[in-house]
Design a protein around this motif. Structure first.
Motif, mmCIF file in Angstrom:
data_model
loop_
_atom_site.group_PDB
_atom_site.id
_atom_site.type_symbol
_atom_site.label_atom_id
_atom_site.label_comp_id
_atom_site.label_asym_id
_atom_site.label_seq_id
_atom_site.Cartn_x
_atom_site.Cartn_y
_atom_site.Cartn_z
ATOM 1 N N SER A 166 0.869 -1.260 -0.066
ATOM 2 C CA SER A 166 0.015 -0.038 -0.105
ATOM 3 C C SER A 166 0.917 1.413 -0.080
ATOM 4 N N THR A 167 0.712 2.164 -0.868
ATOM 5 C CA THR A 167 1.410 3.550 -1.041
ATOM 6 C C THR A 167 0.238 4.570 -0.823
ATOM 7 N N ASP A 168 0.485 5.337 0.113
ATOM 8 C CA ASP A 168 -0.280 6.319 0.476
ATOM 9 C C ASP A 168 0.313 7.751 0.019
ATOM 10 N N ALA A 169 -0.590 8.345 -0.724
ATOM 11 C CA ALA A 169 -0.237 9.916 -1.042
ATOM 12 C C ALA A 169 -1.298 10.937 -0.355
ATOM 13 N N VAL A 221 -7.500 13.898 2.204
ATOM 14 C CA VAL A 221 -7.834 13.028 1.317
ATOM 15 C C VAL A 221 -6.701 12.104 1.145
ATOM 16 N N ASN A 222 -6.859 10.870 0.910
ATOM 17 C CA ASN A 222 -5.724 9.528 0.691
ATOM 18 C C ASN A 222 -5.928 8.959 -0.258
ATOM 19 N N ILE A 223 -4.866 9.191 -1.395
ATOM 20 C CA ILE A 223 -4.901 8.294 -2.505
ATOM 21 C C ILE A 223 -4.220 7.087 -2.522
ATOM 22 N N LYS A 224 -4.751 6.091 -2.021
ATOM 23 C CA LYS A 224 -3.868 4.786 -1.789
ATOM 24 C C LYS A 224 -3.786 4.074 -2.854
ATOM 25 N N TYR A 225 -2.549 3.693 -3.291
ATOM 26 C CA TYR A 225 -2.016 2.890 -4.458
ATOM 27 C C TYR A 225 -2.150 1.423 -3.980
ATOM 28 N N LEU A 226 -2.845 0.398 -4.319
ATOM 29 C CA LEU A 226 -2.716 -0.968 -3.964
ATOM 30 C C LEU A 226 -2.099 -1.759 -5.028
ATOM 31 N N ASP A 281 -3.474 -11.074 -10.240
ATOM 32 C CA ASP A 281 -2.882 -9.894 -9.726
ATOM 33 C C ASP A 281 -3.812 -8.551 -9.885
ATOM 34 N N PHE A 282 -3.596 -7.421 -8.954
ATOM 35 C CA PHE A 282 -4.441 -6.381 -9.278
ATOM 36 C C PHE A 282 -3.851 -5.094 -8.758
ATOM 37 N N SER A 283 -4.228 -4.146 -9.222
ATOM 38 C CA SER A 283 -3.635 -2.768 -8.829
ATOM 39 C C SER A 283 -4.514 -1.475 -9.158
ATOM 40 N N GLY A 284 -4.053 -0.533 -8.523
ATOM 41 C CA GLY A 284 -4.791 0.575 -8.823
ATOM 42 C C GLY A 284 -5.009 1.663 -7.665
ATOM 43 N N PRO A 285 -5.436 2.869 -8.051
ATOM 44 C CA PRO A 285 -5.514 3.814 -6.975
ATOM 45 C C PRO A 285 -6.738 3.822 -6.237
ATOM 46 N N VAL A 286 -6.852 3.955 -5.157
ATOM 47 C CA VAL A 286 -8.199 4.105 -4.381
ATOM 48 C C VAL A 286 -8.295 5.368 -3.713
#
Length: 252
Positions: A115-118, A136-141, A160-165
């Motif tokens: 998890s990468t949080d901006a 706000v948090n744009i969490k990239y999983l 696999d999966f990925s994307g910003p949330v």
């Protein structure tokens, strides 16, 4: 004499400005060790299988920059690894990847999840007694899920999966003056359609060092991360990662 007085005055002014800048500008860096327990499971069709996951010790790292400029948010970047392994003996058929695993099969799983949080946030209160942040948090999983049949290791399923949330973010911090102790609750949360994500932590803090150049704070608390997905890149999940953590935060 005038030159000496002028020089002393300039030095005093510079010192005062430096002290003020240290108060209104802040660079934070922190690291945490997380004793992580994992529960739940996943699938590619909504018929999730719950695995017996191993406990792991994982790390989380972050940096944050705060400033006094109006309308421009503060920023925090955080990275958390949540890799784990588990196993299950199937009580019914399980389809995953391009494989069909039959009833009675013993499966091992490797879960690689990060998890990468901006985080962009504003401070609504900021003093020694209370501070409150909201943003706000744009969490990239990023996740990779591997299933292996222990009796036939060549039979594997992989997704696999990925994307910003985008998530809401808030933090409440309390201090006890003259004691060095404090506490905070911090969290990001989202519930949209059938997806539900929460990431929160609560901790007690203690100031180990505090001066004009450097502040060092110890943290001890509890963190929980839930990941309930409904058809994100064909992945369904009801995973929960939770446990106690300890960490150090440095304020420059």
């Amino acid at each position: 004499m005038k030159k000496i007085a002028t020089t002393l005055g300039m030095l005093t002014l510079c010192s005062s400005f430096s002290s003020q800048a240290d108060t209104i500008l802040g660079l934070y860096a922190g690291a945490q060790g997380w004793n992580m327990e994992t529960e739940g499971g996943y699938s590619r069709d909504g018929d999730n299988r719950d695995f017996n996951f191993e406990d792991e010790t994982k790390g989380s790292f972050y940096v944050a920059f705060e400033h006094p400029i109006p309308l421009i948010p503060n920023i925090k970047l955080q990275k958390t690894e949540m890799d784990t392994q588990g196993d299950i003996t199937l009580e019914q058929q399980f389809d995953f990847g391009v494989q069909t695993f039959t009833t009675g099969s013993t499966l091992n799983t490797d879960v690689s999840l990060s998890s990468t949080d901006a985080i962009l946030y504003y401070e609504f209160f900021d003093n020694d007694l209370i501070s409150f942040d909201f943003g706000v948090n744009i969490k990239y999983l990023e996740g990779e899920l591997l299933v292996v049949d222990t009796d036939q290791p060549t039979r594997t399923g992989y997704e696999d999966f990925s994307g910003p949330v985008p998530m809401l973010y808030s933090k409440l911090q309390l201090g006890l003056p003259f004691t060095g102790f404090g506490a905070f609750v911090e969290g990001s949360y989202l519930s949209i359609d059938d997806h539900s994500l929460t990431d929160y932590q609560a901790a007690i803090t203690y100031s180990l060092m505090e001066n004009l150049a450097l502040d060092v704070t110890f943290q001890a608390g509890y963190r929980a991360f839930t990941l309930e997905l409904e058809d994100l890149d064909d992945i369904y999940s009801d995973l929960e990662f939770k446990g106690v953590f300890a960490g150090i935060e440095v304020h420059f």
